[in-house]
Design a protein around this motif. Structure first.
Motif, mmCIF file in Angstrom:
data_model
loop_
_atom_site.group_PDB
_atom_site.id
_atom_site.type_symbol
_atom_site.label_atom_id
_atom_site.label_comp_id
_atom_site.label_asym_id
_atom_site.label_seq_id
_atom_site.Cartn_x
_atom_site.Cartn_y
_atom_site.Cartn_z
ATOM 1 N N HIS A 84 23.562 16.358 0.124
ATOM 2 C CA HIS A 84 24.486 15.404 -0.482
ATOM 3 C C HIS A 84 25.277 16.047 -1.619
ATOM 4 C CE1 HIS A 84 21.867 11.802 1.012
ATOM 5 N NE2 HIS A 84 22.701 12.258 1.941
ATOM 6 N N LEU A 85 24.577 16.842 -2.442
ATOM 7 C CA LEU A 85 25.238 17.478 -3.577
ATOM 8 C C LEU A 85 26.330 18.436 -3.118
ATOM 9 C CD1 LEU A 85 25.482 18.027 -6.608
ATOM 10 C CD2 LEU A 85 23.700 19.771 -6.361
ATOM 11 N N VAL A 86 25.992 19.327 -2.190
ATOM 12 C CA VAL A 86 26.973 20.314 -1.714
ATOM 13 C C VAL A 86 28.168 19.620 -1.071
ATOM 14 C CG1 VAL A 86 27.360 22.199 -0.081
ATOM 15 C CG2 VAL A 86 25.266 22.161 -1.458
ATOM 16 N N LEU A 87 27.896 18.620 -0.252
ATOM 17 C CA LEU A 87 28.970 17.894 0.416
ATOM 18 C C LEU A 87 29.885 17.202 -0.595
ATOM 19 C CD1 LEU A 87 30.146 17.082 3.161
ATOM 20 C CD2 LEU A 87 28.663 15.062 3.115
ATOM 21 N N ASN A 88 29.302 16.582 -1.611
ATOM 22 C CA ASN A 88 30.096 15.896 -2.634
ATOM 23 C C ASN A 88 30.983 16.863 -3.407
ATOM 24 O OD1 ASN A 88 29.062 13.407 -1.960
ATOM 25 N ND2 ASN A 88 27.491 13.412 -3.566
ATOM 26 N N VAL A 89 30.441 18.038 -3.716
ATOM 27 C CA VAL A 89 31.226 19.037 -4.458
ATOM 28 C C VAL A 89 32.387 19.541 -3.606
ATOM 29 C CG1 VAL A 89 31.174 21.341 -5.493
ATOM 30 C CG2 VAL A 89 29.303 19.740 -5.931
ATOM 31 N N ILE A 90 32.114 19.823 -2.334
ATOM 32 C CA ILE A 90 33.168 20.298 -1.432
ATOM 33 C C ILE A 90 34.259 19.236 -1.279
ATOM 34 C CG2 ILE A 90 33.691 20.917 0.965
ATOM 35 C CD1 ILE A 90 30.916 22.273 1.069
ATOM 36 N N GLU A 91 33.848 17.993 -1.105
ATOM 37 C CA GLU A 91 34.820 16.909 -0.915
ATOM 38 C C GLU A 91 35.615 16.602 -2.174
ATOM 39 O OE1 GLU A 91 32.530 13.660 0.622
ATOM 40 O OE2 GLU A 91 32.686 14.364 2.710
ATOM 41 N N SER A 92 35.098 16.998 -3.333
ATOM 42 C CA SER A 92 35.812 16.747 -4.590
ATOM 43 C C SER A 92 37.066 17.607 -4.724
ATOM 44 C CB SER A 92 34.893 17.017 -5.783
ATOM 45 O OG SER A 92 34.693 18.422 -5.961
ATOM 46 N N GLY A 93 37.139 18.676 -3.929
ATOM 47 C CA GLY A 93 38.321 19.538 -3.957
ATOM 48 C C GLY A 93 38.219 20.707 -4.914
ATOM 49 N N LYS A 94 37.167 20.777 -5.727
ATOM 50 C CA LYS A 94 37.016 21.902 -6.646
ATOM 51 C C LYS A 94 36.347 23.081 -5.935
ATOM 52 C CE LYS A 94 33.926 22.159 -9.752
ATOM 53 N NZ LYS A 94 32.980 22.057 -10.873
ATOM 54 N N THR A 95 36.451 24.250 -6.526
ATOM 55 C CA THR A 95 35.817 25.433 -5.942
ATOM 56 C C THR A 95 34.339 25.445 -6.317
ATOM 57 O OG1 THR A 95 37.889 26.662 -6.177
ATOM 58 C CG2 THR A 95 35.901 27.948 -5.771
ATOM 59 N N PRO A 96 33.442 25.301 -5.334
ATOM 60 C CA PRO A 96 32.017 25.176 -5.651
ATOM 61 C C PRO A 96 31.442 26.400 -6.365
ATOM 62 C CG PRO A 96 32.451 24.473 -3.390
ATOM 63 C CD PRO A 96 33.706 25.127 -3.888
ATOM 64 N N LEU A 97 30.520 26.132 -7.280
ATOM 65 C CA LEU A 97 29.749 27.175 -7.950
ATOM 66 C C LEU A 97 28.326 26.654 -8.121
ATOM 67 C CD1 LEU A 97 29.350 29.839 -9.474
ATOM 68 C CD2 LEU A 97 30.198 28.703 -11.539
ATOM 69 N N PHE A 98 27.395 27.295 -7.417
ATOM 70 C CA PHE A 98 25.991 26.897 -7.498
ATOM 71 C C PHE A 98 25.145 28.051 -8.016
ATOM 72 C CE2 PHE A 98 27.736 23.992 -4.315
ATOM 73 C CZ PHE A 98 27.238 22.780 -4.768
ATOM 74 N N LEU A 99 23.970 27.691 -8.511
ATOM 75 C CA LEU A 99 23.025 28.673 -9.042
ATOM 76 C C LEU A 99 21.696 28.465 -8.336
ATOM 77 C CD1 LEU A 99 22.917 30.862 -11.226
ATOM 78 C CD2 LEU A 99 22.253 29.104 -12.867
ATOM 79 N N LEU A 100 21.160 29.544 -7.753
ATOM 80 C CA LEU A 100 19.863 29.502 -7.078
ATOM 81 C C LEU A 100 18.872 30.315 -7.907
ATOM 82 C CD1 LEU A 100 21.880 28.674 -4.866
ATOM 83 C CD2 LEU A 100 20.566 30.012 -3.237
ATOM 84 N N LEU A 101 17.755 29.712 -8.278
ATOM 85 C CA LEU A 101 16.746 30.393 -9.091
ATOM 86 C C LEU A 101 15.512 30.650 -8.240
ATOM 87 C CD1 LEU A 101 17.086 28.350 -12.420
ATOM 88 C CD2 LEU A 101 18.324 30.408 -11.707
#
Length: 248
Positions: A84-101
């Motif tokens: 849900h998070l990734v999809l929402n960010v993509i649909e928002s139109g901004k360039t996604p930036l995530f951090l994996l720990l």
């Protein structure tokens, strides 16, 4: 400052799990037996909840209440669903930036990273269900409250997050010394997810095999390593620098 909530007692913990509470870790008394205890163990395994078997003295230090050999720590935040998070960010139109720990273990490093991530526009942090630092009072304090503003997801394994990011068109970049590329050789302008490893082991070798790109920080002194939260800050601000250059 809000601290992590504790619940104690075998039945209470079973009910909390069934009620979908965000449980970070459960401490169980070594050598304990019984039908209800076995039911709790089975539920913990099924849900993939971080569990430690400890002497009764440890449980007595955690709470003065009648714990029945079981104490759980409930996270003070609600975790997000990665899809849900990734999809929402993509649909928002901004360039996604995530951090994996990848199994970062120090809560203060975790908190510092959350704070920097919030300041640099990270869209979400993904951690592993087991083996990583919990979200507790120290994490909240070190993050300066940013933990309440930063979406955090839990996955069974960081590799699950890597595959999902790649399937979503997001480039996965590993921060590791096991490469000739520095972070200044890598483009962070497109959708990307940066992986930071644990303090002592770095990124899991099996995870390194499946990333899209590797990058390291140039180290000019005699000490050949940086604190992970400092290294993470350098990667995130290089991302900010490159993206600001596009806007300007």
């Amino acid at each position: 400052m809000q601290n992590q909530t504790q619940i104690f007692g075998i039945r209470a913990i079973i009910e909390a799990i069934n009620a979908d509470k965000s449980i970070d870790k459960v401490f169980l008394q070594k050598g304990l037996r019984g039908e209800l205890f076995t039911e709790l163990e089975s539920l913990l395994r099924k849900q993939g909840i971080n569990t430690s078997y400890v002497p009764v003295e440890k449980l007595n230090r955690l709470t003065k209440k009648n714990h029945q050999g079981a104490v759980a720590q409930i996270s003070p935040i609600t975790f997000y669903d990665i899809e849900h998070l990734v999809l929402n960010v993509i649909e928002s139109g901004k360039t996604p930036l995530f951090l994996l720990l990848d199994q970062l273990s120090d809560v203060r490093n975790f908190g510092a990273i959350i704070r920097t991530a919030e300041c640099t526009g990270v869209d979400g942090i993904i951690i592993q269900k087991k083996g990583g630092a919990p979200v507790n009072g120290d994490t909240i304090k070190t993050s300066a409250g940013a933990v309440y503003k930063m979406p955090i997801c839990k996955v069974d394994h960081i590799k699950d997050a890597v595959f999902y990011m790649q399937a979503s068109g997001i480039k996965v970049i590993a921060a590791t010394e096991k490469t000739d590329n520095t972070l200044y050789d890598v483009s962070f302008k497109e959708p990307c997810a940066i992986i930071m490893g644990s303090e002592d082991r770095g990124i899991n070798p099996s995870t390194l095999k499946i990333v899209d790109t590797k990058a390291k920080l140039p180290l000019l002194g005699d000490i050949q390593s940086l604190n992970v939260s400092v290294a993470c800050g350098a990667f995130l601000y290089e991302t900010v620098r490159q993206r600001l250059a596009i806007d300007n």
